[in-house]
Design an enzyme around this catalytic site. Structure first.
Site, short mmCIF file in Angstrom:
data_model
loop_
_atom_site.label_atom_id
_atom_site.label_comp_id
_atom_site.label_asym_id
_atom_site.label_seq_id
_atom_site.Cartn_x
_atom_site.Cartn_y
_atom_site.Cartn_z
N ASN A 67 40.70 42.86 39.87
CA ASN A 67 40.70 44.31 39.77
C ASN A 67 41.09 44.96 41.09
O ASN A 67 40.79 44.45 42.17
CB ASN A 67 39.34 44.83 39.29
CG ASN A 67 38.38 45.07 40.43
OD1 ASN A 67 38.41 46.14 41.07
ND2 ASN A 67 37.53 44.09 40.72
N ASN A 124 27.43 48.90 50.01
CA ASN A 124 28.64 48.09 49.85
C ASN A 124 29.39 48.04 51.18
O ASN A 124 30.08 49.00 51.54
CB ASN A 124 29.52 48.69 48.75
CG ASN A 124 30.81 47.92 48.55
OD1 ASN A 124 31.02 46.86 49.14
ND2 ASN A 124 31.68 48.46 47.73
N CYS A 127 33.81 47.71 52.04
CA CYS A 127 34.78 48.80 52.15
C CYS A 127 35.54 48.71 53.47
O CYS A 127 34.99 48.27 54.49
CB CYS A 127 34.08 50.14 52.05
SG CYS A 127 33.35 50.45 50.44
N LYS A 162 25.05 44.60 50.03
CA LYS A 162 25.89 43.74 49.20
C LYS A 162 26.90 43.03 50.09
O LYS A 162 27.73 43.66 50.73
CB LYS A 162 26.61 44.56 48.13
CG LYS A 162 27.34 43.69 47.10
CD LYS A 162 27.83 44.53 45.93
CE LYS A 162 28.42 43.66 44.82
NZ LYS A 162 28.83 44.45 43.65
N ASN A 189 30.15 39.87 46.35
CA ASN A 189 31.15 40.80 45.88
C ASN A 189 32.39 39.98 45.48
O ASN A 189 32.38 38.75 45.54
CB ASN A 189 31.48 41.82 46.98
CG ASN A 189 31.91 43.15 46.43
OD1 ASN A 189 32.55 43.22 45.38
ND2 ASN A 189 31.59 44.22 47.13
N GLY A 240 27.94 36.75 40.35
CA GLY A 240 29.16 35.96 40.37
C GLY A 240 29.35 35.11 39.13
O GLY A 240 28.83 34.00 39.05
N GLY A 262 28.28 41.11 35.59
CA GLY A 262 29.46 41.90 35.88
C GLY A 262 30.57 41.78 34.86
O GLY A 262 30.56 42.42 33.82
#
Length: 298
Positions: A67, A124, A127, A162, A189, A240, A262
């Site tokens: 993605n 997060n 980034c 995360k 992630n 995961g 997820g």
């Protein structure tokens, strides 16, 4: 029997909807009562609204999905005004996933979330740090240390950091984040990956690389959870490629207190219910009265 506690907050079960795969829960309410799951981690939020990336955003790959959404979201204020009231009506734990391009973005976002009913901040750090040439905050320990330390100073909520699997050293990164004040960790992630259109002779995604998730990453994510559990003493949320109750139990045995579901939400929207039921059946058949009995058992 399946209840777990993270930072003093009780989850009815260890299954949490992962950020970016569950939106804010509205669409999934059509398929099952979302308050049945332990928690919901919001779509990744940024201080200001983002429209996301152009071009192809989702691409299937063997045993996985790539993605490049680009953190499309309504912004923290939009979330508070438009989405949070819906979640507040559900009897489940709310984790607000927060990203940023600068440290100040994170700090302002946390200040806004401090005055809400959100239970956790999931920070997060994957980034891109625009002031450092675009390298993610979560790649090098020194930048992760700074962002976690400074955000922890202003956060009134428990903070789950995360981790990116693309970190230079996942164990060192985990230890650094905990030393900086993280109340817990979630990992992993997505993995940085590449897909090519051989007929157009160019990358599939406009941004060239994209995030890889799904069953194909599970063995690596599981190994990372196990390794991190050896070096920190805070709750871990395992993520995961979790598709089944057996997958979830593996992560718990590797050291996770809870897990996030997820990519499998895209395959079967109510898959979390199957995982919860499967965990309950396993515990009953194996005579396990509490998940504490098997957590980190390997």
């Amino acid at each position: 029997m399946t209840r777990v506690n993270i930072c003093g907050i009780e989850f009815k079960n260890p299954v949490i909807a992962a950020s970016g795969t569950f939106g804010f829960g509205r669409e999934f309410e059509e398929y099952f009562p979302i308050e049945k799951i332990g928690g919901i981690c919001t779509k990744g939020l940024t201080l200001n609204k983002r429209d996301g990336n152009r071009g192809i955003r989702i691409y299937e790959t063997p045993s996985g999905i790539m993605n490049s959404i680009g953190l499309q979201n309504p912004g923290v204020r939009g979330f508070i005004d438009e989405e949070l009231p819906f979640l507040e009506k559900k009897d489940t734990v709310i984790l607000a996933n927060l990203g940023g391009s600068t440290l100040d973005d994170y700090l302002q976002g946390i200040e806004l979330l401090n005055n809400t009913s959100v239970d956790f901040i999931e920070l997060n750090i994957s980034c891109p740090n625009v002031k450092e040439g675009g390298m993610a905050f979560g790649i090098k320990c020194n930048t992760a240390l700074e962002v976690v330390k400074e955000t922890k100073k202003v956060s009134k909520k428990p903070m789950i950091v995360k981790l990116s699997p693309n970190a230079e050293n996942i164990k060192e990164m985990a230890y650094t984040c905990v030393e900086a004040g993280a109340d817990g960790l979630s990992l992993v992630n997505t993995f940085n990956a590449l897909a090519i259109d051989i007929y157009k002779r160019r990358p599939i995604f406009n941004n060239i690389t994209a995030g890889l998730s799904g069953p194909c990453i599970k063995p690596i994510a599981l190994r990372m959870v196990y390794e991190v559990n050896q070096v920190v003493d805070v709750p871990i949320i395992g993520i995961g490629g979790i598709m089944t109750a057996e997958d979830a139990i593996e992560f718990i045995m590797a050291g996770a207190t809870a897990i996030q579901v997820g990519s499998s939400n895209f395959i079967k929207p109510n898959i979390s219910m199957d995982i919860i039921k499967g965990i309950e059946e396993f515990m009953e058949k194996q005579g396990v009265k509490s998940l504490k009995e098997i957590r980190g058992i390997i």
